[in-house]
Design a protein around this motif. Structure first.
Motif, PDB file in Angstrom:
ATOM      1  N   THR A  55      30.807  44.924  40.913  1.00 28.51           N
ATOM      2  CA  THR A  55      30.383  45.423  41.800  1.00 28.51           C
ATOM      3  C   THR A  55      29.298  44.559  42.683  1.00 28.51           C
ATOM      4  O   THR A  55      29.999  44.032  44.159  1.00 28.51           O
ATOM      5  CB  THR A  55      29.918  46.595  42.500  1.00 28.51           C
ATOM      6  OG1 THR A  55      30.945  47.612  41.653  1.00 28.51           O
ATOM      7  CG2 THR A  55      29.724  47.039  43.652  1.00 28.51           C
ATOM      8  N   LEU A  58      31.216  41.303  43.947  1.00 23.34           N
ATOM      9  CA  LEU A  58      32.915  41.383  45.229  1.00 23.34           C
ATOM     10  C   LEU A  58      31.241  40.855  46.124  1.00 23.34           C
ATOM     11  O   LEU A  58      31.572  40.767  46.994  1.00 23.34           O
ATOM     12  CB  LEU A  58      33.175  42.783  45.352  1.00 23.34           C
ATOM     13  CG  LEU A  58      34.570  43.171  44.186  1.00 23.34           C
ATOM     14  CD1 LEU A  58      34.655  44.661  43.821  1.00 23.34           C
ATOM     15  CD2 LEU A  58      35.876  42.379  44.620  1.00 23.34           C
ATOM     16  N   TYR A  80      39.609  51.004  42.505  1.00 20.96           N
ATOM     17  CA  TYR A  80      38.598  51.858  42.362  1.00 20.96           C
ATOM     18  C   TYR A  80      37.567  51.612  43.327  1.00 20.96           C
ATOM     19  O   TYR A  80      37.431  50.239  43.929  1.00 20.96           O
ATOM     20  CB  TYR A  80      37.186  51.068  41.201  1.00 20.96           C
ATOM     21  CG  TYR A  80      36.487  51.718  40.987  1.00 20.96           C
ATOM     22  CD1 TYR A  80      36.456  53.339  39.756  1.00 20.96           C
ATOM     23  CD2 TYR A  80      34.845  51.185  40.982  1.00 20.96           C
ATOM     24  CE1 TYR A  80      35.459  53.609  39.270  1.00 20.96           C
ATOM     25  CE2 TYR A  80      33.920  52.046  40.403  1.00 20.96           C
ATOM     26  CZ  TYR A  80      34.152  53.506  39.866  1.00 20.96           C
ATOM     27  OH  TYR A  80      33.513  53.603  39.443  1.00 20.96           O
ATOM     28  N   ALA A  82      34.640  50.145  44.509  1.00 20.04           N
ATOM     29  CA  ALA A  82      34.363  49.853  44.948  1.00 20.04           C
ATOM     30  C   ALA A  82      34.559  47.808  45.673  1.00 20.04           C
ATOM     31  O   ALA A  82      33.738  48.025  46.270  1.00 20.04           O
ATOM     32  CB  ALA A  82      33.587  49.087  43.543  1.00 20.04           C
ATOM     33  N   THR A  83      36.062  48.270  45.793  1.00 20.65           N
ATOM     34  CA  THR A  83      36.595  46.898  46.401  1.00 20.65           C
ATOM     35  C   THR A  83      36.307  47.056  47.417  1.00 20.65           C
ATOM     36  O   THR A  83      35.382  46.409  48.674  1.00 20.65           O
ATOM     37  CB  THR A  83      38.114  47.576  46.067  1.00 20.65           C
ATOM     38  OG1 THR A  83      38.205  47.382  44.473  1.00 20.65           O
ATOM     39  CG2 THR A  83      38.604  46.025  46.379  1.00 20.65           C
ATOM     40  N   VAL A 125      43.849  43.025  44.524  1.00 21.20           N
ATOM     41  CA  VAL A 125      43.468  43.971  43.830  1.00 21.20           C
ATOM     42  C   VAL A 125      44.420  43.712  42.615  1.00 21.20           C
ATOM     43  O   VAL A 125      45.334  43.912  42.515  1.00 21.20           O
ATOM     44  CB  VAL A 125      42.802  45.553  43.218  1.00 21.20           C
ATOM     45  CG1 VAL A 125      42.468  45.787  42.365  1.00 21.20           C
ATOM     46  CG2 VAL A 125      41.835  45.711  44.406  1.00 21.20           C
ATOM     47  N   GLU A 127      45.645  45.254  39.779  1.00 22.13           N
ATOM     48  CA  GLU A 127      45.395  46.423  39.058  1.00 22.13           C
ATOM     49  C   GLU A 127      45.926  46.347  37.690  1.00 22.13           C
ATOM     50  O   GLU A 127      47.200  45.796  36.983  1.00 22.13           O
ATOM     51  CB  GLU A 127      45.943  47.279  39.790  1.00 22.13           C
ATOM     52  CG  GLU A 127      45.017  48.611  39.653  1.00 22.13           C
ATOM     53  CD  GLU A 127      43.384  49.148  40.344  1.00 22.13           C
ATOM     54  OE1 GLU A 127      43.347  49.153  41.231  1.00 22.13           O
ATOM     55  OE2 GLU A 127      43.031  48.903  38.920  1.00 22.13           O
ATOM     56  N   ALA A 153      39.019  42.384  38.533  1.00 15.60           N
ATOM     57  CA  ALA A 153      37.999  42.881  37.211  1.00 15.60           C
ATOM     58  C   ALA A 153      38.224  43.428  36.375  1.00 15.60           C
ATOM     59  O   ALA A 153      37.871  42.744  35.493  1.00 15.60           O
ATOM     60  CB  ALA A 153      37.366  44.706  38.373  1.00 15.60           C
ATOM     61  N   HIS A 177      32.446  45.467  32.875  1.00 16.97           N
ATOM     62  CA  HIS A 177      32.017  46.777  31.990  1.00 16.97           C
ATOM     63  C   HIS A 177      33.163  46.835  30.793  1.00 16.97           C
ATOM     64  O   HIS A 177      33.481  46.451  30.624  1.00 16.97           O
ATOM     65  CB  HIS A 177      32.669  47.703  33.211  1.00 16.97           C
ATOM     66  CG  HIS A 177      32.087  48.841  33.744  1.00 16.97           C
ATOM     67  ND1 HIS A 177      32.612  49.854  32.302  1.00 16.97           N
ATOM     68  CD2 HIS A 177      30.899  49.662  33.247  1.00 16.97           C
ATOM     69  CE1 HIS A 177      32.617  50.968  32.289  1.00 16.97           C
ATOM     70  NE2 HIS A 177      31.158  50.694  33.228  1.00 16.97           N
ATOM     71  N   LYS A 180      36.291  47.313  30.525  1.00 18.23           N
ATOM     72  CA  LYS A 180      37.473  45.771  30.599  1.00 18.23           C
ATOM     73  C   LYS A 180      37.881  44.744  29.106  1.00 18.23           C
ATOM     74  O   LYS A 180      36.601  45.539  27.925  1.00 18.23           O
ATOM     75  CB  LYS A 180      36.744  45.298  31.219  1.00 18.23           C
ATOM     76  CG  LYS A 180      36.008  45.635  32.817  1.00 18.23           C
ATOM     77  CD  LYS A 180      36.604  46.563  33.999  1.00 18.23           C
ATOM     78  CE  LYS A 180      36.562  47.195  35.011  1.00 18.23           C
ATOM     79  NZ  LYS A 180      37.312  47.836  36.067  1.00 18.23           N
ATOM     80  N   GLY A 187      27.966  43.614  34.095  1.00 20.49           N
ATOM     81  CA  GLY A 187      27.849  42.118  33.953  1.00 20.49           C
ATOM     82  C   GLY A 187      29.566  41.944  34.686  1.00 20.49           C
ATOM     83  O   GLY A 187      30.170  43.008  35.080  1.00 20.49           O
TER      84      GLY A 187
HETATM   85  C1  LIG Z   1      36.002  48.627  37.157  1.00 25.67           C
HETATM   86  C2  LIG Z   1      35.969  47.504  38.704  1.00 25.67           C
HETATM   87  C3  LIG Z   1      35.399  47.795  39.529  1.00 25.67           C
HETATM   88  C4  LIG Z   1      33.883  47.538  39.493  1.00 25.67           C
HETATM   89  O1  LIG Z   1      32.955  46.871  38.535  1.00 25.67           O
HETATM   90  P1  LIG Z   1      31.782  47.303  37.574  1.00 25.67           P
HETATM   91  O2  LIG Z   1      31.464  45.809  36.689  1.00 25.67           O
HETATM   92  O3  LIG Z   1      31.882  48.145  36.889  1.00 25.67           O
HETATM   93  O4  LIG Z   1      30.988  47.029  38.939  1.00 25.67           O
HETATM   94  C5  LIG Z   1      35.768  46.937  41.221  1.00 25.67           C
HETATM   95  N1  LIG Z   1      36.795  47.273  41.840  1.00 25.67           N
HETATM   96  C6  LIG Z   1      38.193  46.743  40.210  1.00 25.67           C
HETATM   97  C7  LIG Z   1      39.523  47.608  40.430  1.00 25.67           C
HETATM   98  C8  LIG Z   1      37.368  47.610  38.778  1.00 25.67           C
HETATM   99  O5  LIG Z   1      38.787  47.861  38.366  1.00 25.67           O
END
Ligand SMILES: *Cc1c(COP(=O)(O)O)cnc(C)c1O
Length: 368
Positions: A55, A58, A80, A82-83, A125, A127, A153, A177, A180, A187
């Motif tokens: 995050t 980004l 997710y 966060a995007t 993304v 995905e 991510a 994370h 992943k 990280g």
């Molecule tokens: C995991 C993920 C994130 C966030 O990553 P973090 O390291 O957890 O902050 C953002 N976008 C996507 C598509 C993700 O899968």
């Protein structure tokens, strides 16, 4: 219980972390430098910068490209959160675009209709480790002069047309994370070929500090988005064997494909000849007459952990309240969110596990 995912922590990971702990030099040291160099080599990019999470990667990318109030950023509706959250955090406006159910990535045929004079960037993304359709996307971005920030991510090692994702846009962001394929606990990585963007990211991840002739100067109101050296040491052995880890995922995915391909209630992931999917997640789509949440519970009672894939942002309270989005605005995102199912994948599974999961799933889906 067979877990959905499990980090692969080798003895090297533990040894290297211990070495950092004994050295007493804990933040942004030797292993951060080594890790950044290895990512540069692996992806063939000028700059790779480690930060505290995906995050943050980004967030810093948007800041380094100067995106802020008055700007609009196009984001796929299925991801997710966060995007999109980082778009909101820099004061810009999130514009959601639906996905396709073949790749669960942004539907590139819908992007042009979402562009306005205020649009500054597209954030595709990749995905579940599948590359978004980057040829059309980059064409549209060029035509309208838009920045591209790739949310890769979950897609380190994925490719489109033989080129690694994260290297198409002005910046590419990865997460480390534990969910992943490789992990440092928390990280993130930002990659770019733009010297100016890299310089800004270095400044903003470290309290706004710039160095001129070895003299420290505070030139911006920055963050502390640094990674510790023991986190980099934990992840570096995994990065060094990433192709082995990916091969393991591809093998399990092929076994799932084989087991599930003829079950009409289940749509298995689509393979594209021009893309390399790395299967951060093996994500299937269930027929609408199957109650996905009940299926998750039934699988759990048989010792198999599964989960939904990602959120439909158009149905989340924040985005629907602020922008008036409703479910019908991005129907594919909603369908993927309610009928999608992620199956266990990773080095903790052997081929018999994958076969057992497939047959248990088939039994539950067929004889409801
Ligand atoms: C995991 C993920 C994130 C966030 O990553 P973090 O390291 O957890 O902050 C953002 N976008 C996507 C598509 C993700 O899968």
């Amino acid at each position: 219980m067979i877990k959905l995912s499990k980090p692969y922590i080798s003895e090297d990971c533990i040894d290297w972390v211990t070495e950092v702990l004994r050295s007493g030099s804990l933040v942004q040291g030797k292993y951060v430098d080594l890790f950044e160099q290895e990512v540069q080599k692996y992806l063939g990019v000028e700059h790779a910068l480690l930060v505290s999470n995906g995050t943050a990667a980004l967030h810093l990318s948007l800041i380094a490209l100067g995106i802020g109030p008055g700007d609009e950023v196009i984001v796929p509706a299925f991801t997710y959160p966060a995007t999109a959250n980082v778009v909101e955090l820099v004061g810009a406006k999130t514009v959601l675009v639906d996905i396709t159910l073949d790749d669960f990535c942004i539907d590139t045929s819908l992007i042009e209709a979402a562009i306005t004079p205020k649009t500054k960037a597209i954030m595709p993304v990749h995905e579940f480790g599948q590359a978004a359709k980057m040829d059309t996307l980059m064409e549209v971005a060029r035509k309208y002069g838009l920045y591209v920030i790739e949310d890769a991510a979950c897609a380190l090692g994925a490719e489109f047309d033989g080129r690694k994702v994260g290297t198409f846009g002005n910046a590419g962001c990865f997460s480390l994370h534990p969910r992943k394929a490789i992990t440092s606990g928390e990280g993130g990585i930002i990659v770019t070929n733009d010297d100016e963007v890299a310089e800004k990211i270095k400044i903003y991840r470290n309290h706004g500090i710039a160095y001129k002739n070895d003299k420290m100067d505070f030139v911006a109101a920055g963050f502390n988005y640094r990674l510790t050296d023991f986190q980099a040491a934990l992840c570096l052995p995994q990065l060094n064997m990433i192709e082995t880890l990916i091969r393991n995922r591809l093998e399990s995915a092929a076994l799932y494909d084989e087991g599930l391909k003829n079950i009409f209630q289940i749509k298995i992931p689509v393979s594209f000849t021009d893309r390399r999917m790395i299967y951060q997640t093996y994500h299937i789509l269930l027929n609408t007459d199957i109650d996905r949440n009940k299926l998750i519970l039934a699988l759990k009672s048989k010792g198999i952990e599964t989960n939904y894939g990602a959120q439909a942002l158009n149905t989340l309270t924040y985005y629907s309240r602020k922008y008036g989005y409703c479910a019908d605005d991005c129907p594919n995102a909603v369908r993927a969110n309610t009928q999608g199912l992620s199956l266990p994948l990773g080095m903790h599974l052997n081929s018999q596990d994958v076969k057992n999961i497939s047959s248990t799933l088939i039994q539950l889906v067929i004889k409801r």
